[in-house]
Write an enzyme that holds these catalytic residues in place. Structure first.
Site, PDB file in Angstrom:
ATOM      1  N   SER A  91       0.783  -1.308  -0.087  1.00 55.99           N
ATOM      2  CA  SER A  91      -0.149  -0.049  -0.292  1.00 55.99           C
ATOM      3  C   SER A  91       0.868   1.331   0.014  1.00 55.99           C
ATOM      4  CB  SER A  91      -0.996   0.106   1.394  1.00 55.99           C
ATOM      5  OG  SER A  91      -0.261   0.218   2.219  1.00 55.99           O
ATOM      6  N   LYS A  92       0.098   2.371  -0.389  1.00 60.31           N
ATOM      7  CA  LYS A  92       0.873   3.671  -0.322  1.00 60.31           C
ATOM      8  C   LYS A  92       1.694   3.673   0.871  1.00 60.31           C
ATOM      9  CE  LYS A  92      -0.223   8.480  -0.051  1.00 60.31           C
ATOM     10  NZ  LYS A  92       0.285   8.408   1.104  1.00 60.31           N
TER      11      LYS A  92
END
Ligand code: GLU
Length: 506
Positions: A262-263
């Site tokens: 994920s970011k």
């Protein structure tokens, strides 16, 4: 089923922010499949969830595909014969399909208000609107026909939900996973048309894929649980023979393999997850992207291509042309692919070495400008680049590796050589500038034997004078081969640097 059809694939992002590398990989695999088979690659903007719409995101997606070299054949900016290419612009056509499904008994009107549903969720945390409870909720299945007609005519807000069949199995052949089957009892009655008249993703994706004559769908594995709903909709709408073939791409995993990348992992571990910088319009926060971090598009594409795909050999470096020629769905793995940033850097390093200088020079010139270097010959910069490429992971490493080619050293790291300095060394360098002046051929190949010969003639050891020579030219004990450096700097500059540096050694 779709083997006779024209190959048409689509990348269908929602314009909600920066593009995650998994999204770009989806675009890439679609693109490669289309190019390999001589088909069309389409960009469709899925913007029906207006609450998630983010200004600038669509432009970002276009720029990103352009930067990667995978520009679509048809898109909102380049409409073909299958428009509109923005889902919101097709709004008017979705309702008829939702209503058709209601009339055919495959869907129903649901009048429950968001407040009523929230109240249910508070009572039952695992609440799902499904075959188990739909007759107890407020919809056209539980209400009488008169009540339903009344609510509709009074303009009571409603959604249209799919009526999932009870105790059936929905299966299809995924191009990557083979036969996959789902029990309908486990799937809830998804909303197809929202109270604002907009379709949900589930209805829109089927209507659009049909309207755009999409033959193959490559999308992330996170959409696999939705696939049975889509397969049923293709069937219920009477389009089963037009249904595309599905391929659900493996997830891109965190470096340790524990879960989807994920970011936040990027922020936490200090590497980019977005393709290009993304600026949050509200907070102004910038999330760093691969492009701005100094990745070459060819390297970025290569990194993405091998996240879940290989050609069956040990080969890791693939040019764009090779990827198009070799891409095959059979070699996409089912298992998630771990993202390894160190490996990504290795790819960039390899691509910097492989890429023609002319392609990198514009970025190098930009970098020089940032360091106030505006006067130079491009040939000179190119020669420097050839020499230091081997030491660069990112384009901006050029400055660290090569700044001394553009300015004389400001200081000299003489601490280690000074204690061993003596008059013979001073005399050697005083003389060498005159000897250099007489040299006809100023190349690394000529310089090395010449310089070393002069040391031997002086009775000193080669090792004693090589490091001082380097420090005089570059300021410190670093850099590539010193004769190559001298070659590129040129005779006059080398002489000047020795003369300027010598007083610091004595
Ligand atoms: N709009 C979906 C997304 O944002 C597309 C999924 C699909 O390709 O069907 O990923």
């Amino acid at each position: 089923m779709s083997s006779q059809r024209k190959i048409r694939v689509r990348f269908a992002p929602s314009p909600t922010g920066g593009l995650h590398l998994g999204g770009v990989r989806t675009a890439l695999f679609n693109y490669l499949y289309a190019r390999h088979h001589g088909g069309d690659f389409i960009l469709r903007i899925e913007d029906t969830d207006q609450t998630r719409f983010v200004p600038g995101a669509e432009e970002y997606i276009n720029e990103c595909l352009d930067w990667c070299g995978i520009a679509p054949d048809e898109s909102p900016n380049k409409p073909g014969a299958y428009g509109p290419y923005r889902q919101s612009e097709r709004k008017a056509s979705y309702r008829q399909y939702a209503e058709q499904l209601v009339n055919d008994g495959f869907a129903y009107y649901a009048f429950d208000t968001p407040e009523e549903l929230d109240a249910r969720r508070r009572e039952e945390p695992n609440f799902r609107y499904s075959h188990e409870n739909r007759v107890q909720l407020r919809n056209s299945l539980s209400l009488s026909e008169e009540e339903t007609t009344k609510l509709l005519s009074e303009g009571h807000p409603y959604t249209i939900r799919i009526k999932m069949p009870v105790a059936e199995t929905v299966s299809f052949d995924d191009m990557i996973r083979g036969r996959v089957a789902f029990e309908t009892n486990l799937v809830d009655d998804k909303v197809l048309l929202k109270a604002d008249g907009m379709p949900t993703y589930h209805l829109a994706v089927v209507v659009d894929d049909k309207a755009m004559e999409i033959s193959h769908v490559f999308r992330g594995e996170e959409w696999l649980p939705s696939a049975p709903v889509h397969v049923l909709l293709w069937e219920y709408l009477g389009w089963k023979d037009k249904m595309p073939s599905w391929a659900h791409l493996p997830l891109i995993l965190k470096p340790d393999g524990n879960g989807k990348l994920s970011k936040r992992d990027g922020d936490r571990l200090g590497f980019p997850v977005y393709a290009m910088n993304w600026t949050d319009s509200k907070s102004g926060d910038v999330t760093k992207g691969f492009r701005e971090m100094g990745f070459l598009p060819a390297a970025f594409i290569n990194i993405l291509a091998v996240l879940g795909w290989n050609d069956g050999t040990e080969q890791e470096i693939f040019s764009f042309e090779e990827l198009i020629a070799k891409f095959s769905v059979d070699r996409i793995s089912k298992a998630g692919a771990k993202f390894d940033f160190e490996k990504a850097k290795w790819f960039n390093h390899e691509w910097i070495k492989k890429t023609d200088n002319t392609e990198i020079l514009p970025q190098i010139e930009e970098l020089l400008k940032q360091h106030d270097i505006t006067i130079y010959a491009l040939d000179y910069v190119s020669n420097v680049l050839t020499l230091v490429k081997e030491r660069m992971v990112f384009v901006e490493d050029f400055w660290e590796q090569a700044s001394f080619f553009f300015a004389t050293p400001k200081s000299y790291d003489v601490d280690a050589v000074k204690p061993k300095w003596n008059d013979s060394k001073t005399v050697f360098f005083q003389n060498i500038v005159h000897e250099f002046a007489t040299m006809q051929e100023w190349t690394a190949d000529a310089l090395e034997p010449f310089f070393k010969g002069k040391i031997t003639d002086s009775g000193m050891k080669i090792g004693e004078l090589m490091m001082p020579f380097r420090i005089m030219l570059v300021g410190g004990k670093f850099g590539p081969d010193v004769f190559q450096i001298a070659d590129i700097l040129g005779k006059d500059e080398v002489i000047k640097r020795i003369e300027e540096a010598l007083p610091y050694f004595v």
